[in-house]
Motif scaffolding. Sequence first.
Motif, mmCIF file in Angstrom:
data_model
loop_
_atom_site.group_PDB
_atom_site.id
_atom_site.type_symbol
_atom_site.label_atom_id
_atom_site.label_comp_id
_atom_site.label_asym_id
_atom_site.label_seq_id
_atom_site.Cartn_x
_atom_site.Cartn_y
_atom_site.Cartn_z
ATOM 1 N N GLY A 120 -7.208 8.874 4.225
ATOM 2 C CA GLY A 120 -7.251 8.101 2.978
ATOM 3 C C GLY A 120 -6.771 6.674 3.078
ATOM 4 O O GLY A 120 -6.664 5.994 2.053
ATOM 5 N N ALA A 161 -17.446 5.923 1.109
ATOM 6 C CA ALA A 161 -16.484 6.555 0.213
ATOM 7 C C ALA A 161 -15.223 5.714 0.063
ATOM 8 O O ALA A 161 -14.657 5.606 -1.036
ATOM 9 C CB ALA A 161 -16.133 7.951 0.725
ATOM 10 N N ALA A 162 -14.773 5.096 1.150
ATOM 11 C CA ALA A 162 -13.578 4.240 1.075
ATOM 12 C C ALA A 162 -13.835 3.029 0.186
ATOM 13 O O ALA A 162 -12.978 2.662 -0.633
ATOM 14 C CB ALA A 162 -13.163 3.807 2.479
ATOM 15 N N ALA A 222 -9.434 3.349 1.811
ATOM 16 C CA ALA A 222 -9.463 2.831 0.444
ATOM 17 C C ALA A 222 -8.190 2.051 0.127
ATOM 18 O O ALA A 222 -8.226 1.013 -0.542
ATOM 19 C CB ALA A 222 -9.656 3.969 -0.553
ATOM 20 N N GLU A 223 -7.038 2.534 0.624
ATOM 21 C CA GLU A 223 -5.769 1.819 0.404
ATOM 22 C C GLU A 223 -5.818 0.420 1.003
ATOM 23 O O GLU A 223 -5.418 -0.567 0.370
ATOM 24 C CB GLU A 223 -4.612 2.611 1.032
ATOM 25 C CG GLU A 223 -4.104 3.744 0.210
ATOM 26 C CD GLU A 223 -3.240 3.281 -0.952
ATOM 27 O OE1 GLU A 223 -2.539 2.270 -0.828
ATOM 28 O OE2 GLU A 223 -3.270 3.956 -1.996
ATOM 29 N N ARG A 260 -19.000 -0.865 -6.031
ATOM 30 C CA ARG A 260 -20.146 -0.114 -6.541
ATOM 31 C C ARG A 260 -21.379 -0.466 -5.715
ATOM 32 O O ARG A 260 -21.536 -1.600 -5.268
ATOM 33 C CB ARG A 260 -20.406 -0.433 -8.016
ATOM 34 C CG ARG A 260 -20.901 -1.850 -8.262
ATOM 35 C CD ARG A 260 -21.000 -2.195 -9.739
ATOM 36 N NE ARG A 260 -21.710 -3.453 -9.962
ATOM 37 C CZ ARG A 260 -21.183 -4.646 -9.825
ATOM 38 N NH1 ARG A 260 -19.924 -4.776 -9.455
ATOM 39 N NH2 ARG A 260 -21.909 -5.744 -10.040
ATOM 40 N N THR A 319 0.861 -1.182 0.000
ATOM 41 C CA THR A 319 0.000 0.000 0.000
ATOM 42 C C THR A 319 0.896 1.229 0.000
ATOM 43 O O THR A 319 2.100 1.144 0.272
ATOM 44 C CB THR A 319 -0.924 0.059 1.229
ATOM 45 O OG1 THR A 319 -0.182 0.495 2.366
ATOM 46 C CG2 THR A 319 -1.564 -1.289 1.534
ATOM 47 N N ARG A 346 -15.998 2.842 -2.261
ATOM 48 C CA ARG A 346 -16.039 3.337 -3.644
ATOM 49 C C ARG A 346 -14.620 3.552 -4.173
ATOM 50 O O ARG A 346 -14.297 3.219 -5.310
ATOM 51 C CB ARG A 346 -16.839 4.634 -3.720
ATOM 52 C CG ARG A 346 -18.339 4.461 -3.566
ATOM 53 C CD ARG A 346 -19.058 5.747 -3.950
ATOM 54 N NE ARG A 346 -20.477 5.717 -3.641
ATOM 55 C CZ ARG A 346 -21.390 5.140 -4.412
ATOM 56 N NH1 ARG A 346 -21.031 4.528 -5.531
ATOM 57 N NH2 ARG A 346 -22.668 5.169 -4.057
ATOM 58 N N GLY A 347 -13.763 4.140 -3.340
ATOM 59 C CA GLY A 347 -12.386 4.386 -3.737
ATOM 60 C C GLY A 347 -11.604 3.120 -4.004
ATOM 61 O O GLY A 347 -10.593 3.150 -4.721
ATOM 62 N N ALA A 348 -12.060 2.010 -3.433
ATOM 63 C CA ALA A 348 -11.396 0.719 -3.647
ATOM 64 C C ALA A 348 -12.038 -0.085 -4.771
ATOM 65 O O ALA A 348 -11.708 -1.257 -4.958
ATOM 66 C CB ALA A 348 -11.427 -0.090 -2.348
ATOM 67 N N ARG A 387 -8.210 -1.879 -0.940
ATOM 68 C CA ARG A 387 -7.611 -2.375 -2.180
ATOM 69 C C ARG A 387 -6.627 -3.503 -1.886
ATOM 70 O O ARG A 387 -6.570 -4.508 -2.606
ATOM 71 C CB ARG A 387 -6.914 -1.233 -2.921
ATOM 72 C CG ARG A 387 -7.868 -0.322 -3.674
ATOM 73 C CD ARG A 387 -7.124 0.609 -4.619
ATOM 74 N NE ARG A 387 -6.384 1.636 -3.916
ATOM 75 C CZ ARG A 387 -6.871 2.837 -3.604
ATOM 76 N NH1 ARG A 387 -8.111 3.168 -3.954
ATOM 77 N NH2 ARG A 387 -6.124 3.725 -2.974
ATOM 78 N N ARG A 428 -17.573 -5.607 -5.466
ATOM 79 C CA ARG A 428 -16.408 -5.417 -6.344
ATOM 80 C C ARG A 428 -16.174 -6.730 -7.073
ATOM 81 O O ARG A 428 -16.010 -7.788 -6.449
ATOM 82 C CB ARG A 428 -15.167 -5.031 -5.536
ATOM 83 C CG ARG A 428 -13.925 -5.010 -6.425
ATOM 84 C CD ARG A 428 -12.688 -4.521 -5.757
ATOM 85 N NE ARG A 428 -11.515 -4.939 -6.511
ATOM 86 C CZ ARG A 428 -10.308 -4.433 -6.361
ATOM 87 N NH1 ARG A 428 -10.113 -3.457 -5.481
ATOM 88 N NH2 ARG A 428 -9.288 -4.876 -7.060
#
Length: 206
Positions: A143, A179-180, A146-147, A187, A37, A182-184, A150, A204
């Motif tokens: 942030g 939001a996290a 999301a990291e 949907r 990450t 979505r960032g990863a 992922r 996902r």
Amino acid sequence: MSIREPGCEDTLELELPRPAAPAPRVGAIGDWGPAGTAGGEFRLLPVDPERHLELITGWMNDPAVDRYWALAGPRERTAAHVGAQLAGDGRSVPCLGLLDGRPMSYWEIYRADLDPLARHYPALPEDTGLHLLIGAGRDRGRGLGAELLRAVCELVLRNRPRSGRIVAEPDVRNAASIAAFRGAGFRKTAEADLPDKRAVIMLRDR
């Protein structure tokens, strides 16, 4: 199945082997290895109650965490929540998230297709579900969510080749969590009334 020999009145009953049912286990998460990450090397470590319970209990008693997890209280309450998973058949595994070796998040990796959640979306076999909390306040709001998501998605898809999708169900009130996800790459597919919350169902794909 019955087999009758010619001229014999006795019937021999044979039990034919049945195919073994697929194991419900998520897998040996402790062997999944690391993922990179922007914040450092991340890995999942299955919870050891003797070593990790105090830390997780402290996180659960943070008001920002309790708002969505509702597990604040004594050590025994956290022990019961974690212990129910550890005593099960492996379909849900509680883990610590380590960033450069430092425990900083709590995860539950579970078989979403075998969970009651599967009644609320078109589940597919081997769907993998995620629950997440970031423990310390200093790790929130910069942030990392999301990291980390992922990274965990990478680990799941690398180590669970039969899992084609990853599923999440954050509380509709938890804008930062949504939001996290979505960032990863997740949907939104639906909203659902679960026993403890109104949730956003997010997927996902592999």
